[in-house]
Design a protein around this motif. Structure first.
Motif, mmCIF file in Angstrom:
data_model
loop_
_atom_site.group_PDB
_atom_site.id
_atom_site.type_symbol
_atom_site.label_atom_id
_atom_site.label_comp_id
_atom_site.label_asym_id
_atom_site.label_seq_id
_atom_site.Cartn_x
_atom_site.Cartn_y
_atom_site.Cartn_z
ATOM 1 N N VAL A 187 -26.395 82.674 80.425
ATOM 2 C CA VAL A 187 -25.170 81.950 80.053
ATOM 3 C C VAL A 187 -24.447 82.625 78.886
ATOM 4 O O VAL A 187 -23.503 82.067 78.327
ATOM 5 C CB VAL A 187 -25.477 80.477 79.721
ATOM 6 N N ASP A 191 -21.674 80.038 72.078
ATOM 7 C CA ASP A 191 -20.274 80.441 71.990
ATOM 8 C C ASP A 191 -19.939 80.745 70.531
ATOM 9 O O ASP A 191 -19.900 79.843 69.690
ATOM 10 C CB ASP A 191 -19.383 79.318 72.531
ATOM 11 N N GLU A 203 -22.721 72.174 73.933
ATOM 12 C CA GLU A 203 -21.927 73.055 74.789
ATOM 13 C C GLU A 203 -22.809 74.119 75.430
ATOM 14 O O GLU A 203 -22.645 74.445 76.619
ATOM 15 C CB GLU A 203 -20.803 73.691 73.956
ATOM 16 N N ARG A 207 -23.713 74.473 79.613
ATOM 17 C CA ARG A 207 -23.608 75.686 80.440
ATOM 18 C C ARG A 207 -24.942 76.028 81.103
ATOM 19 O O ARG A 207 -24.974 76.569 82.211
ATOM 20 C CB ARG A 207 -23.080 76.854 79.603
ATOM 21 N N LYS A 210 -24.930 73.987 84.168
ATOM 22 C CA LYS A 210 -24.036 74.552 85.170
ATOM 23 C C LYS A 210 -24.658 75.756 85.870
ATOM 24 O O LYS A 210 -24.331 76.050 87.031
ATOM 25 C CB LYS A 210 -22.702 74.953 84.529
ATOM 26 N N THR A 247 -15.591 72.908 78.430
ATOM 27 C CA THR A 247 -16.739 73.437 79.166
ATOM 28 C C THR A 247 -17.190 72.456 80.240
ATOM 29 O O THR A 247 -17.477 72.845 81.376
ATOM 30 C CB THR A 247 -17.904 73.728 78.199
ATOM 31 N N ASN A 252 -17.293 77.528 84.702
ATOM 32 C CA ASN A 252 -17.962 78.753 84.279
ATOM 33 C C ASN A 252 -19.156 78.432 83.394
ATOM 34 O O ASN A 252 -19.044 77.643 82.461
ATOM 35 C CB ASN A 252 -16.979 79.651 83.524
ATOM 36 N N PHE A 253 -20.307 79.041 83.672
ATOM 37 C CA PHE A 253 -21.474 78.807 82.823
ATOM 38 C C PHE A 253 -21.681 79.906 81.785
ATOM 39 O O PHE A 253 -22.601 79.828 80.979
ATOM 40 C CB PHE A 253 -22.746 78.609 83.665
ATOM 41 N N ARG A 254 -20.823 80.917 81.792
ATOM 42 C CA ARG A 254 -20.908 81.978 80.781
ATOM 43 C C ARG A 254 -19.733 81.833 79.811
ATOM 44 O O ARG A 254 -18.582 81.699 80.231
ATOM 45 C CB ARG A 254 -20.872 83.363 81.423
ATOM 46 N N CYS A 255 -20.026 81.868 78.515
ATOM 47 C CA CYS A 255 -18.946 81.829 77.536
ATOM 48 C C CYS A 255 -18.338 83.224 77.397
ATOM 49 O O CYS A 255 -18.990 84.235 77.672
ATOM 50 C CB CYS A 255 -19.437 81.304 76.194
#
Length: 268
Positions: A187, A191, A203, A207, A210, A247, A252-255
Motif C-alpha cells: 500500500v 501517506d 487512513e 488502504r 482495500k 481514501t 486506490n489502496f496505494r498512496c
C-alpha cells in the motif's frame, strides 16, 4: 522469522528510555530496533546512543528534521531501513510486557494487521516510574493508578477468544500494531502528506483493507503500559479527517507519496 521494532519518539527522552529498556526484558528479543525520531534534540540522540552500546541487537536512529508533527513520514523513513520480514510499531511512551514481541510474532499472518491495545497509566504512577520509585517490572493488573485495568491482564487462553479477523476502523491505535513489511509496501506505507496529529493510522489501515487485508485484535496479549501525558493538540484533525474520507471514498489502496520515497534512497 526476524522482527524489527519501530519506536516513534519526539523530544521525550525520559519516556523513550523506559520504552527501550522494556525491550531488553523481552522473552523474545527483537532482531533490531529502529527509533523513528520526528526531529528531537540532542538529549534523545544521547539516550539512543547509550542504549545501542548495551543492547544485544542493532539499534538505528532514523531522525528527520523538526518541521512539525510528521509522524507518517517518520514511520516511513524508519520502516524503509528495516531489514526484517516483520514490523512491530510502538510509541516511545510505552512500557512493554515481557511477552510483547513474542505475542505479536505468534499471531503474525501474511495479509493480517495486528492491533494491540494499551493500559493507561495515571499521573501518579507515571511520576514514580520516572523517579525510579516504582519498578516497571511490577506493572500488572494489580498495579495502582491504572485507568483501564482489564487491559493489563495477559492470558493466551483468553486472547484466543478474540482472534476473529475483521475490517473495522474503530479502535485503530498506531501506538501498538504489527504486520509484514511486504504488506506495508503493497500500500506504499503511510501517506507522507499527513501533517499534525490524527488519522494517519486509520487512513493507512483503510488502504490495507482495500488491498484485501484484515485486522486481528490482540486482546489480553501484547500488553503495553502507556505513560501519562497531556493530549496532543488537534488543530490538524479537520484536514486529516478530510484526507481519510477521500481514501474511504476512493478505490486506490496505494498512496501517492509514501514509503517508496525512502526506499529509493537506499539509506541504512
Amino acid at each position: 522469522m526476524k522482527a524489527s521494532v519501530i519506536v516513534t519518539t519526539y523530544n521525550w527522552p525520559e519516556a523513550l528510555l523506559l520504552t527501550l529498556n522494556s525491550l531488553l526484558r523481552q522473552s523474545r528479543l527483537p532482531d533490531e530496533v529502529i527509533v523513528a525520531d520526528d526531529g528531537s534534540g540532542e538529549t534523545t540522540a544521547e539516550v539512543i546512543e547509550k542504549f545501542a552500546d548495551q543492547a544485544p541487537f542493532p539499534v538505528i536512529h532514523a531522525r528527520q528534521e523538526d518541521e512539525g508533527f510528521r509522524l507518517a513520514m517518520s514511520r516511513n523513513r524508519a520502516i524503509a531501513k528495516a531489514e526484517s520480514d516483520y514490523i512491530i510499531v510502538i510509541d516511545g511512551d510505552l512500557i512493554l510486557h515481557n511477552a510483547f514481541v513474542e505475542d505479536h510474532l505468534k499471531n503474525a499472518r501474511p495479509g493480517r494487521y495486528l492491533q494491540g491495545g494499551r493500559v493507561l497509566l495515571g499521573e501518579k504512577i507515571t511520576k514514580k516510574l520516572f523517579e525510579g520509585t516504582f519498578d516497571p517490572k511490577r506493572l500488572g493488573p494489580l498495579s495502582p493508578d491504572l485507568k483501564n485495568r482489564k487491559n493489563a491482564l495477559h492470558s493466551r487462553f483468553l486472547s484466543r477468544l478474540f482472534l476473529a479477523p475483521n475490517t473495522a476502523l474503530k479502535g485503530i491505535k498506531g501506538c501498538n500494531f504489527s504486520l509484514y513489511k511486504e504488506d506495508i509496501l503493497t500500500v506504499n506505507g503511510f501517506d507522507n502528506r499527513f501533517v499534525g496529529w490524527g488519522r494517519e493510522d486509520s487512513e493507512f489501515v483503510a488502504r490495507l483493507y482495500k488491498a484485501g487485508m484484515q485486522r486481528q485484535n490482540l486482546k489480553f496479549a501484547a500488553v503495553a503500559f502507556h505513560l501519562y501525558h497531556p493530549e496532543n493538540a488537534r488543530a490538524a484533525l479537520p484536514q486529516n479527517d478530510r484526507r481519510l474520507q477521500r481514501t474511504l471514498e476512493g478505490g486506490n489502496f496505494r498512496c501517492e507519496d509514501g514509503i517508496e520515497r525512502f526506499l529509493q534512497k537506499g539509506e541504512r
